[in-house]
Design a protein around this motif. Structure first.
Motif, PDB file in Angstrom:
ATOM      1  N   GLN A 152      31.226  73.621  -2.323  1.00 58.74           N
ATOM      2  CA  GLN A 152      30.018  74.429  -2.479  1.00 58.74           C
ATOM      3  C   GLN A 152      29.484  74.975  -1.154  1.00 58.74           C
ATOM      4  O   GLN A 152      28.740  75.937  -1.140  1.00 58.74           O
ATOM      5  CB  GLN A 152      28.922  73.598  -3.156  1.00 58.74           C
ATOM      6  CG  GLN A 152      29.278  73.160  -4.553  1.00 58.74           C
ATOM      7  CD  GLN A 152      29.453  74.319  -5.525  1.00 58.74           C
ATOM      8  OE1 GLN A 152      28.784  75.339  -5.433  1.00 58.74           O
ATOM      9  NE2 GLN A 152      30.374  74.174  -6.459  1.00 58.74           N
ATOM     10  N   GLY A 153      29.846  74.347  -0.040  1.00 53.99           N
ATOM     11  CA  GLY A 153      29.297  74.757   1.248  1.00 53.99           C
ATOM     12  C   GLY A 153      30.022  75.930   1.868  1.00 53.99           C
ATOM     13  O   GLY A 153      31.241  76.067   1.754  1.00 53.99           O
ATOM     14  N   GLU A 154      29.265  76.803   2.530  1.00 52.28           N
ATOM     15  CA  GLU A 154      29.871  77.935   3.226  1.00 52.28           C
ATOM     16  C   GLU A 154      30.796  77.438   4.326  1.00 52.28           C
ATOM     17  O   GLU A 154      30.570  76.393   4.924  1.00 52.28           O
ATOM     18  CB  GLU A 154      28.783  78.827   3.814  1.00 52.28           C
ATOM     19  CG  GLU A 154      27.960  79.526   2.770  1.00 52.28           C
ATOM     20  CD  GLU A 154      26.926  80.471   3.358  1.00 52.28           C
ATOM     21  OE1 GLU A 154      26.927  80.697   4.581  1.00 52.28           O
ATOM     22  OE2 GLU A 154      26.117  80.984   2.573  1.00 52.28           O
ATOM     23  N   LEU A 155      31.830  78.229   4.598  1.00 54.28           N
ATOM     24  CA  LEU A 155      32.844  77.865   5.588  1.00 54.28           C
ATOM     25  C   LEU A 155      32.976  78.944   6.647  1.00 54.28           C
ATOM     26  O   LEU A 155      32.810  80.128   6.359  1.00 54.28           O
ATOM     27  CB  LEU A 155      34.211  77.695   4.916  1.00 54.28           C
ATOM     28  CG  LEU A 155      34.328  76.658   3.812  1.00 54.28           C
ATOM     29  CD1 LEU A 155      35.677  76.790   3.114  1.00 54.28           C
ATOM     30  CD2 LEU A 155      34.158  75.267   4.380  1.00 54.28           C
ATOM     31  N   VAL A 156      33.293  78.509   7.861  1.00 58.18           N
ATOM     32  CA  VAL A 156      33.723  79.409   8.925  1.00 58.18           C
ATOM     33  C   VAL A 156      35.102  78.916   9.330  1.00 58.18           C
ATOM     34  O   VAL A 156      35.260  77.752   9.728  1.00 58.18           O
ATOM     35  CB  VAL A 156      32.750  79.418  10.123  1.00 58.18           C
ATOM     36  CG1 VAL A 156      33.297  80.289  11.250  1.00 58.18           C
ATOM     37  CG2 VAL A 156      31.368  79.897   9.689  1.00 58.18           C
ATOM     38  N   VAL A 157      36.101  79.792   9.216  1.00 56.67           N
ATOM     39  CA  VAL A 157      37.496  79.414   9.402  1.00 56.67           C
ATOM     40  C   VAL A 157      38.118  80.242  10.525  1.00 56.67           C
ATOM     41  O   VAL A 157      37.933  81.457  10.595  1.00 56.67           O
ATOM     42  CB  VAL A 157      38.279  79.634   8.089  1.00 56.67           C
ATOM     43  CG1 VAL A 157      39.758  79.386   8.282  1.00 56.67           C
ATOM     44  CG2 VAL A 157      37.732  78.752   6.982  1.00 56.67           C
ATOM     45  N   GLU A 158      38.863  79.553  11.365  1.00 55.98           N
ATOM     46  CA  GLU A 158      39.630  80.209  12.433  1.00 55.98           C
ATOM     47  C   GLU A 158      41.109  79.989  12.169  1.00 55.98           C
ATOM     48  O   GLU A 158      41.545  78.852  11.937  1.00 55.98           O
ATOM     49  CB  GLU A 158      39.251  79.606  13.779  1.00 55.98           C
ATOM     50  CG  GLU A 158      40.046  80.147  14.940  1.00 55.98           C
ATOM     51  CD  GLU A 158      39.703  79.464  16.266  1.00 55.98           C
ATOM     52  OE1 GLU A 158      40.417  79.741  17.238  1.00 55.98           O
ATOM     53  OE2 GLU A 158      38.751  78.675  16.314  1.00 55.98           O
ATOM     54  N   ILE A 159      41.879  81.060  12.206  1.00 56.08           N
ATOM     55  CA  ILE A 159      43.334  80.962  12.115  1.00 56.08           C
ATOM     56  C   ILE A 159      43.844  80.880  13.543  1.00 56.08           C
ATOM     57  O   ILE A 159      43.595  81.784  14.343  1.00 56.08           O
ATOM     58  CB  ILE A 159      43.938  82.180  11.393  1.00 56.08           C
ATOM     59  CG1 ILE A 159      43.351  82.326   9.988  1.00 56.08           C
ATOM     60  CG2 ILE A 159      45.465  82.061  11.338  1.00 56.08           C
ATOM     61  CD1 ILE A 159      43.711  83.633   9.297  1.00 56.08           C
TER      62      ILE A 159
END
Length: 112
Positions: free
Chosen positions: A93-100
């Protein structure tokens, strides 16, 4: 729907992106469904580390990693304590910040 912010990646997402994903979807599936062509050499079967991502925000909202994923992550380039295999990390449910990460261990990348 859960918001995923994808940080800019020179090859896969040069401008970065903000996408939506249904909880229960893997990060890898969400990226692919939104035209972010993250590598996934084992076709999301948890047999490689080419879909490695670093979850900069929202890490605790993901399902816990298992022993197989943890063992594979030891081989990933640029491993951090916030690393996950995107094929095994399911959106909550929580927003994510993703780095590739800039590199992967895939030395046989197609079209390169």
């Amino acid at each position: 729907m859960t918001q995923i912010v994808v940080l800019p990646h020179e090859e896969y997402c040069p401008e970065g992106a903000v996408i939506e994903a249904t909880p229960g979807t893997s990060i890898c599936e969400a990226l692919l469904e939104n035209d972010i062509p993250i590598e996934h050499a084992c076709e999301m079967s948890a047999a490689c580390t080419t879909c490695h991502v670093i979850v900069r925000e929202g890490f605790k909202s993901l399902n816990p990693s298992d022993e197989v994923e943890d063992d594979l992550l030891d081989r990933a380039w640029g491993l951090t304590h916030l690393s996950r295999l995107s094929c095994q990390a399911f959106v909550g449910q929580g927003e994510l910040v993703v780095e590739i990460p800039k590199y992967s261990i895939n030395h046989a990348k197609e079209n390169h």
